[in-house]
Design a protein around this motif. Sequence first.
Motif, PDB file in Angstrom:
ATOM      1  N   HIS A 771     -15.750 -35.633  10.652  1.00 26.17           N
ATOM      2  CA  HIS A 771     -14.489 -35.623   9.524  1.00 26.17           C
ATOM      3  C   HIS A 771     -14.306 -36.907   9.096  1.00 26.17           C
ATOM      4  O   HIS A 771     -13.094 -37.090   8.519  1.00 26.17           O
ATOM      5  N   ASN A 772     -14.949 -37.760   8.746  1.00 31.91           N
ATOM      6  CA  ASN A 772     -14.845 -39.026   8.085  1.00 31.91           C
ATOM      7  C   ASN A 772     -16.222 -39.637   7.597  1.00 31.91           C
ATOM      8  O   ASN A 772     -17.119 -39.036   7.739  1.00 31.91           O
ATOM      9  N   ALA A 798     -14.058 -31.845   4.541  1.00 34.58           N
ATOM     10  CA  ALA A 798     -12.906 -32.841   4.892  1.00 34.58           C
ATOM     11  C   ALA A 798     -11.682 -32.333   5.184  1.00 34.58           C
ATOM     12  O   ALA A 798     -11.068 -31.480   4.527  1.00 34.58           O
ATOM     13  N   ARG A 802      -6.701 -36.606   4.513  1.00 37.45           N
ATOM     14  CA  ARG A 802      -7.341 -37.640   4.126  1.00 37.45           C
ATOM     15  C   ARG A 802      -7.026 -38.003   2.778  1.00 37.45           C
ATOM     16  O   ARG A 802      -6.618 -36.911   1.931  1.00 37.45           O
ATOM     17  N   ASP A 804      -7.844 -38.816  -1.107  1.00 39.67           N
ATOM     18  CA  ASP A 804      -8.764 -38.455  -2.151  1.00 39.67           C
ATOM     19  C   ASP A 804      -9.905 -39.042  -2.186  1.00 39.67           C
ATOM     20  O   ASP A 804     -11.121 -38.803  -2.080  1.00 39.67           O
ATOM     21  N   ILE A 807     -12.104 -38.325   0.776  1.00 37.18           N
ATOM     22  CA  ILE A 807     -12.811 -37.086   0.507  1.00 37.18           C
ATOM     23  C   ILE A 807     -14.240 -37.251  -0.456  1.00 37.18           C
ATOM     24  O   ILE A 807     -15.433 -36.871  -0.082  1.00 37.18           O
ATOM     25  N   CYS A 823     -19.375 -26.355   0.125  1.00 39.92           N
ATOM     26  CA  CYS A 823     -18.125 -27.252   0.420  1.00 39.92           C
ATOM     27  C   CYS A 823     -16.891 -26.243   0.766  1.00 39.92           C
ATOM     28  O   CYS A 823     -16.560 -25.120   0.038  1.00 39.92           O
ATOM     29  N   ARG A 825     -13.138 -25.913   3.320  1.00 41.28           N
ATOM     30  CA  ARG A 825     -11.811 -26.521   3.678  1.00 41.28           C
ATOM     31  C   ARG A 825     -11.714 -26.239   5.113  1.00 41.28           C
ATOM     32  O   ARG A 825     -12.202 -25.011   5.539  1.00 41.28           O
ATOM     33  N   VAL A 837      -9.875 -29.341  -1.469  1.00 42.23           N
ATOM     34  CA  VAL A 837     -10.486 -30.103  -0.773  1.00 42.23           C
ATOM     35  C   VAL A 837     -11.925 -29.742  -1.111  1.00 42.23           C
ATOM     36  O   VAL A 837     -12.860 -30.657  -1.545  1.00 42.23           O
ATOM     37  N   LEU A 841     -14.732 -32.580  -2.928  1.00 46.11           N
ATOM     38  CA  LEU A 841     -16.105 -32.607  -2.637  1.00 46.11           C
ATOM     39  C   LEU A 841     -17.014 -32.227  -3.672  1.00 46.11           C
ATOM     40  O   LEU A 841     -18.039 -33.013  -3.891  1.00 46.11           O
TER      41      LEU A 841
END
Length: 948
Positions: A771-772, A798, A802, A804, A807, A823, A825, A837, A841
């Motif tokens: 998640h990072n 992501a 977080r 922008d 992400i 992609c 969320r 989100v 991405l």
Amino acid sequence: MKILDESTYVGPSLYALFPVMRLTLDLGPLEAWPSGRLGAGFQAALLERLPGLQAHTCSYGEPGGFVRRLTEGEGTWLGHVLEHVAIELQNVAGSPVSFGKTRGNGLPGQYDVVFEYAQADVGREAGRLGLRLLQDLLPAELRSEAVDGADGAPGLAEESIDGDGAGFSWEAARDDFIRFAQRRALGPSTAALVRAAEARDVPWLRLNDYSLIQLGYGIHGRRIQATITSETRAIAVELASDKEETNRILGDLGLPVPRQALVYSPGEAVRAARRIGYPVVVKPLNANHGRGVSIDLQGGSEVEAAFAQAREHGRSVVVERFIQGLDHRLLVVGGELVAAAKRVPGHVQGDGRHSIAELIEIVNQDPRRGIGHEKVLTRLELDYQAERLLAQKGYTAESVPPPDEIVFLRSTGNLSTGGTSVDVTDTVHPDNRDMAIRAARAIGLDVAGIDFLTTDITLPWSETGGAICEVNAAPGFRMHVAPSEGRSRDVAGPVMDMLFPPGSPSRIPVAAITGTNGKTTTSRMTAHIHKMAGRRVGLTSSDGVYIDGRLTVRGDMTGPTSARIVLRDPTVEVAVLETARGGLLRGGLGFRRCNVGAVINVQSDHLGLGGIHSLEDLARVKRVVVEVARDAVVLNADDPLCLAMADHSPAEQVCYVTMSPRHPLVREHIRAGGRALVLEEGINGHMITIYDNGAHQPLVWTHLIPATLEGRAMHNVQNAMFAAAISFCMGVKPDDIRQGLRTFDMSYFQAPGRMNVFDEHPFRVILDYGHNPAAIRAMVDLVERLDVEGRRIVVLAAPGDRRDEDIVEMARIAAGHFDHYICRRDDVLRGRGPDEVPRLLAAGLEEAGVEARGIEIVPDEQAAVETALRMARPGDLVLVFGDKVNRTWKQIIYFAGEAETPRSERHKASRSLDAEALPEIDLGAYEGRLVVDERGVRLAREVEEESD
């Protein structure tokens, strides 16, 4: 001026290594009004209400320092003033605290006001009352504006505002606050035991709002409630509470006790008194603190009245022979007499001018006297007992006794009814000492208060005719710790020595593990190593709290509350505590110190949240575990921010972990005899090697550690090195570390959501809770190292909180390494739009050169995973970054796939089995019992059968 937020730190934090409170204060228009501009009137009024502020040293380091800051030049801002007011209010209420600091938080007019507290709710109320006081002292033209913006949270200060609009009453609010604080303070006996524990370095935890305390951690824990200990026998307490049974048992052993009888009516009481012979004592069978006791009764009418008084405190009443003499309390701890006090009943001394009622008021002005047990002495009361004794002397409350005459208001010397105490420990006759010890042993109490009546404690009971009138469980220590006359006795120390004999442990080994990535896996590996070494482990993690491998509390348990769950568990031998940034920022650590503190890395994550805006800020937060580690700290030598933490460590040993065998600082550290774990290259791969005290020992080949996927998952190689280093610093033998690492794999049941591999489909699926950016990079690196026959498909996501740029960075890292990108969320949007989100991405992927036809936006997590699974063909690799990992894992293992479905049909409900309806997978049931080659399908079926 208002309080925007408040945080209570129960242990070491970013602000201090002890409990503090943080108030986020918005001064509003008062930002332009420092104390100098508010004027001398404001300053004088504040010092008049809290004169103790004049002793505050502030930044000058000497008494009067705060007054200088308050009055010189432009003065100081009200946030700083509130800090000192909150500290002083606690001092006024009896909590000796002194630390505080106030700093701007970067926003106009806003300050973080930090101050120490002894009791959390008292500290919180001190902040609120302090704010109300400052508002009341403002000049009239500013007061209404400040009060209009004040914090609306209810508190004691608001309770003291007159309902008729008369305004704020400082004296009433202050007294309410003092009573509030005293109700929540530890009693004198409990406080004495806590001080004795701290002097012996025994950790303690308060378990309720009263006097229940745990001393020690885990299997070494003991409990006290007042002076009842975890070693006190219940049957002994029952016997001590039964005065008739106590009298019989002691009498049968030949110990001196008065003759007595148990009665249930006034008539029985009078007849018993005649048989026993006057004078007599009448008292409740089960009461304490001298309640309902009447002594030296000479006739039937007095006995009847005393019976009625005793019945108010108990159904059964005892009549016994009155023993002439003074009341003495003999304190026996662990079979030894540790203190003795002569107790003088509450009384006044005549002066020929004041009435008895006036003399009582004069005595009660003594600052040592309070209500109940809140102070060293208790206030005198003019009640039935006092009036009865006065009547016997022919006095009333309005009588004026002659000079020097002692007028007793109580017949017993209990401190709780206004009595005083005189220490006589050094003058107790040996026979009386032996008598008290025998009585305590006869009843079976480890801590006993023997009430002994004698005319002279220096003479043996056989000569004076003295007798034991009671044996008390949970005897108060107040009379011995703070006698009215004589020497104070350390009576709590012998209790602590009884519970924790010298040389015996009170702590369990504690490891605190933090870092941006890898801390959950490292914590699980460390716990597994200890379990394989034969220890019962308490583990906190982002999945929950595990005790001996079984899940006891589900959820993200990486803060102070979860740490205390483990430390309170009486079965835990070792604590492995994953410690996350969020818990540190919200509540600090749940312990004052640990044996080993480890920081795996400091990487970009959660920046911009909770006042953490840079990697340096994040490093300062995570450094807290380094600052409280005593035996060793384990640091990532390949991370400069971790490396710098060594300068802040008080630990005896610094252990570095490096994946570079040529690291110059680590090589120098090793040459100096330091400890390190180094990843070294060999002809068969990479070897984890331990260097310590000039020697080195090869530990294990990385390809033999299942969690590394034959050495390909380099991030787990590093996690394994940290787990090995932490365990080695905690005294685990290398053979046990090796066995632990070789039996820990990344199956869902040992490490849920951490690189879980599923190979039962024609294609391979990997589930990870990345998640990072750093987590994405680690998994991308793994995918590049794996042999994949077909395509590489990724479900990318992501968290919504977080930044922008973070992400987009996650997308850029993934770009170019997969054939298809889906992609999505998270379920919880965290302030983002429904598809914001995934669109960020997708934009990041396109900016990094990924063609639009290879990118698909499927916002819902379950739909995105379904899309990826249905797209996969034999030989493909599907990497899923999951949020709801339990749900996603069930979706993966129960998937019944078909050939690739056209994109237009991928989001239809094509399965008869709803992932949310599947049985919950009990991770704890399998922790520590898995062999390396077990996989999800078989275990999932077993779980399903167990659930059925």
